[in-house]
Enzyme design. Structure first.
Site, PDB file in Angstrom:
ATOM      1  N   LYS A   1       0.778  -1.176  -0.023  1.00 39.17           N
ATOM      2  CA  LYS A   1      -0.066  -0.006  -0.090  1.00 39.17           C
ATOM      3  C   LYS A   1       0.963   1.205   0.143  1.00 39.17           C
ATOM      4  O   LYS A   1       1.808   1.248   0.990  1.00 39.17           O
ATOM      5  CB  LYS A   1      -0.664   0.129   1.258  1.00 39.17           C
ATOM      6  CG  LYS A   1      -1.651   1.257   1.296  1.00 39.17           C
ATOM      7  CD  LYS A   1      -2.791   1.012   2.289  1.00 39.17           C
ATOM      8  CE  LYS A   1      -3.572   2.286   2.324  1.00 39.17           C
ATOM      9  NZ  LYS A   1      -4.582   2.471   3.600  1.00 39.17           N
TER      10      LYS A   1
ATOM     11  N   ARG B   1     -10.919   9.999   2.022  1.00 38.69           N
ATOM     12  CA  ARG B   1     -10.643  10.567   3.288  1.00 38.69           C
ATOM     13  C   ARG B   1     -11.640  11.583   3.607  1.00 38.69           C
ATOM     14  O   ARG B   1     -12.127  11.846   4.882  1.00 38.69           O
ATOM     15  CB  ARG B   1      -9.238  11.121   3.492  1.00 38.69           C
ATOM     16  CG  ARG B   1      -8.118  10.226   3.347  1.00 38.69           C
ATOM     17  CD  ARG B   1      -6.762  10.861   3.550  1.00 38.69           C
ATOM     18  NE  ARG B   1      -5.876   9.537   3.288  1.00 38.69           N
ATOM     19  CZ  ARG B   1      -4.598   9.890   3.072  1.00 38.69           C
ATOM     20  NH1 ARG B   1      -3.936  11.058   3.059  1.00 38.69           N
ATOM     21  NH2 ARG B   1      -3.692   8.812   3.065  1.00 38.69           N
TER      22      ARG B   1
ATOM     23  N   LYS C   1       1.234  10.132   5.621  1.00 36.81           N
ATOM     24  CA  LYS C   1       1.432   8.741   5.989  1.00 36.81           C
ATOM     25  C   LYS C   1       2.613   8.038   5.477  1.00 36.81           C
ATOM     26  O   LYS C   1       2.765   6.670   5.480  1.00 36.81           O
ATOM     27  CB  LYS C   1       0.150   7.756   5.570  1.00 36.81           C
ATOM     28  CG  LYS C   1      -1.367   8.295   6.228  1.00 36.81           C
ATOM     29  CD  LYS C   1      -2.412   7.508   5.857  1.00 36.81           C
ATOM     30  CE  LYS C   1      -3.708   7.997   6.643  1.00 36.81           C
ATOM     31  NZ  LYS C   1      -4.725   7.145   6.565  1.00 36.81           N
TER      32      LYS C   1
ATOM     33  N   GLU D   1       7.322  -6.645   1.343  1.00 40.80           N
ATOM     34  CA  GLU D   1       6.430  -6.511   2.031  1.00 40.80           C
ATOM     35  C   GLU D   1       5.206  -7.603   1.796  1.00 40.80           C
ATOM     36  O   GLU D   1       4.714  -8.339   2.762  1.00 40.80           O
ATOM     37  CB  GLU D   1       5.555  -5.269   1.590  1.00 40.80           C
ATOM     38  CG  GLU D   1       5.957  -4.237   2.257  1.00 40.80           C
ATOM     39  CD  GLU D   1       5.569  -3.656   3.596  1.00 40.80           C
ATOM     40  OE1 GLU D   1       4.893  -4.796   4.244  1.00 40.80           O
ATOM     41  OE2 GLU D   1       5.989  -2.767   4.169  1.00 40.80           O
TER      42      GLU D   1
ATOM     43  N   LYS E   1      -2.410  -1.334  -3.811  1.00 35.99           N
ATOM     44  CA  LYS E   1      -3.315  -0.086  -3.686  1.00 35.99           C
ATOM     45  C   LYS E   1      -2.456   0.910  -3.888  1.00 35.99           C
ATOM     46  O   LYS E   1      -1.467   1.105  -2.994  1.00 35.99           O
ATOM     47  CB  LYS E   1      -3.796  -0.272  -2.241  1.00 35.99           C
ATOM     48  CG  LYS E   1      -4.781   1.062  -2.137  1.00 35.99           C
ATOM     49  CD  LYS E   1      -5.213   0.492  -0.700  1.00 35.99           C
ATOM     50  CE  LYS E   1      -6.194   1.781  -0.127  1.00 35.99           C
ATOM     51  NZ  LYS E   1      -6.500   1.929   1.033  1.00 35.99           N
TER      52      LYS E   1
ATOM     53  N   SER F   1     -10.315   5.720  -4.474  1.00 40.47           N
ATOM     54  CA  SER F   1     -11.202   6.729  -4.839  1.00 40.47           C
ATOM     55  C   SER F   1     -10.810   7.702  -5.627  1.00 40.47           C
ATOM     56  O   SER F   1     -11.660   8.038  -6.405  1.00 40.47           O
ATOM     57  CB  SER F   1     -11.528   7.521  -3.262  1.00 40.47           C
ATOM     58  OG  SER F   1     -10.246   8.052  -2.700  1.00 40.47           O
TER      59      SER F   1
ATOM     60  N   TYR G   1     -15.291   1.068  -6.293  1.00 41.26           N
ATOM     61  CA  TYR G   1     -16.599   1.631  -6.146  1.00 41.26           C
ATOM     62  C   TYR G   1     -17.672   1.395  -7.290  1.00 41.26           C
ATOM     63  O   TYR G   1     -18.688   1.770  -7.207  1.00 41.26           O
ATOM     64  CB  TYR G   1     -16.430   3.104  -5.930  1.00 41.26           C
ATOM     65  CG  TYR G   1     -15.419   3.290  -4.852  1.00 41.26           C
ATOM     66  CD1 TYR G   1     -15.976   3.349  -3.418  1.00 41.26           C
ATOM     67  CD2 TYR G   1     -14.092   3.739  -4.756  1.00 41.26           C
ATOM     68  CE1 TYR G   1     -15.019   3.170  -2.269  1.00 41.26           C
ATOM     69  CE2 TYR G   1     -13.241   3.704  -3.701  1.00 41.26           C
ATOM     70  CZ  TYR G   1     -13.596   3.558  -2.554  1.00 41.26           C
ATOM     71  OH  TYR G   1     -12.729   3.599  -1.253  1.00 41.26           O
TER      72      TYR G   1
HETATM   73  C1  PBG Z   1      -6.967   3.640   5.552  1.00 39.65           C
HETATM   74  C2  PBG Z   1      -7.467   3.265   4.057  1.00 39.65           C
HETATM   75  C3  PBG Z   1      -7.325   4.242   3.046  1.00 39.65           C
HETATM   76  C4  PBG Z   1      -8.256   3.461   2.005  1.00 39.65           C
HETATM   77  C5  PBG Z   1      -8.682   2.419   2.450  1.00 39.65           C
HETATM   78  N1  PBG Z   1      -8.235   2.312   3.724  1.00 39.65           N
HETATM   79  C6  PBG Z   1      -6.894   5.557   2.800  1.00 39.65           C
HETATM   80  C7  PBG Z   1      -5.283   5.937   3.726  1.00 39.65           C
HETATM   81  O1  PBG Z   1      -4.859   5.013   4.099  1.00 39.65           O
HETATM   82  O2  PBG Z   1      -5.376   7.097   3.810  1.00 39.65           O
HETATM   83  C8  PBG Z   1      -8.270   4.413   0.894  1.00 39.65           C
HETATM   84  C9  PBG Z   1      -9.337   3.814  -0.212  1.00 39.65           C
HETATM   85  C10 PBG Z   1      -9.607   4.925  -1.349  1.00 39.65           C
HETATM   86  O3  PBG Z   1      -8.761   6.062  -1.461  1.00 39.65           O
HETATM   87  O4  PBG Z   1     -10.444   4.408  -2.045  1.00 39.65           O
HETATM   88  N2  PBG Z   1      -7.291   2.678   6.514  1.00 39.65           N
END
Ligand code: PBG
Length: 332
Positions: A202, A212, A225, A241, A256, A282, A321
């Protein structure tokens, strides 16, 4: 005997493209609703509340989430991934709400399992929806995210999800060692069949912006992050990982974001040969929808193309989505 060279004009690649039937006969990959995981936002209020930055996507009440589980079943979508919106009143420094056995996620899990027992339910294990600072873990006064103390909380969160009927927990927090710790706790508590889908690779990505907003962590997030999520410059690191998470007991792994990281999907799936899911996040959704709404691209066509590209790269499934929309198109 005459020599038949494998080149033009003996070989004409366009022969196999000339009609729909032959194109479908020689297609190397297929996309069906069974490849999709439907990403769904839930909230503690009534009904459906639109998410501004994700046109067409609503936050769902527990009741609506149960209806959505039924809808997934009728569309042939095998699983739903749940993401909670928690308002400011439900957040604190330590993300305590994440551990509540009667919190929003556990309640939604029970209602959805009741409504559609055959639909797989996947939960997000991370503290970000519940922390006042928006990080996936705890936050020390010096601004660091303590790894091992965070893992202890994630274990409790994962157990609360298992107890409420989740089929798969999906830790998205990127702490080190959390897969092993969750696996050990599951075994101790008798959840030996609980599946773990690790967000193994990720990345620290700008493509999470609209999410968010959707979960209400955008205003909350202090800083970024980058001390726990991966650097977009790295690819070998993703393989390390994944290897670690598999060794610790992950059943499936995730890459991701999706489309900009298809090279990682390809490397992970071909290197390990394990179920590799990709998350069309997203920001990817928002990009396609914004361009489609402006009439700049054909939305349906680009949605279906993007999903097929994940399959071509080696993904066993795609969290998206667009799942409902795509399944409708696929089901004709
Ligand atoms: C964090 C989490 C995130 C997403 C899914 N789980 C965001 C992040 O790491 O800040 C993002 C999913 C998306 O953007 O569709 N627990």
């Amino acid at each position: 005997m005459k020599n038949f060279p494998q080149s033009f004009p003996n070989t004409r690649m366009r022969r196999l493209r000339q009609t729909p039937w032959v194109r479908s006969l020689v297609a190397e990959n297929t996309l069906t609703p069974a490849d999709l995981v439907w990403a769904v936002f839930i909230h503690d209020g009534e009904g459906r509340v639109p998410v501004g930055s994700l046109p067409g996507i609503d936050r769902l009440s527990v009741e609506e989430a149960a209806k959505t589980a039924k809808r997934a079943e009728s569309l042939g979508i095998p699983a739903i991934a749940l993401f909670p919106y928690i308002g400011p009143e439900g957040k604190d420094e330590e993300g305590t709400g994440a551990l509540d056995p009667d919190g929003l996620v556990p309640r939604a899990l029970r209602a959805m399992k009741d409504a559609a027992p055959g639909v797989g339910l996947i939960t997000d294990v991370a503290l970000d929806a519940y922390t006042s600072h928006g990080h996936d873990g705890l936050l020390d006064p010096d601004g660091t995210i303590p790894n091992d103390a965070t893992v202890e909380r994630l274990v409790k969160q994962a157990l609360a999800h298992a107890q409420a009927g989740a089929d798969v927990v999906a830790p998205s927090d990127m702490m080190d060692g959390r897969i092993g710790a969750i696996r050990e706790a599951f075994d101790e508590e008798g959840f030996t069949n609980m599946m773990i889908l690790s967000y193994a690779a990720k990345y620290a990505s700008g493509f999470y912006g609209p999410y968010r907003d959707a979960i209400g962590s955008a205003q909350a997030l202090s800083g970024d992050k980058k001390t726990y999520q991966q650097d977009p410059a790295n690819s070998d690191e993703a393989l390390r990982e994944v290897a670690l998470d598999l060794a610790e007991g992950a059943d499936m792994v995730m890459v991701k974001p999706g489309l900009p990281y298809l090279d990682i999907v390809q490397r992970v799936s071909s290197t390990f040969g394990v179920p590799t899911l990709a998350y069309q996040v997203s920001g990817e959704y928002a990009q396609i929808m914004a361009a489609a709404q402006n009439g700049w691209i054909d939305g349906d066509r680009v949605i279906m193309e993007s999903l097929m590209c994940f399959k071509r790269a080696g993904a066993s499934g795609i969290i998206t989505y667009f799942a409902e929309k795509a399944a409708e198109v696929l089901n004709g």
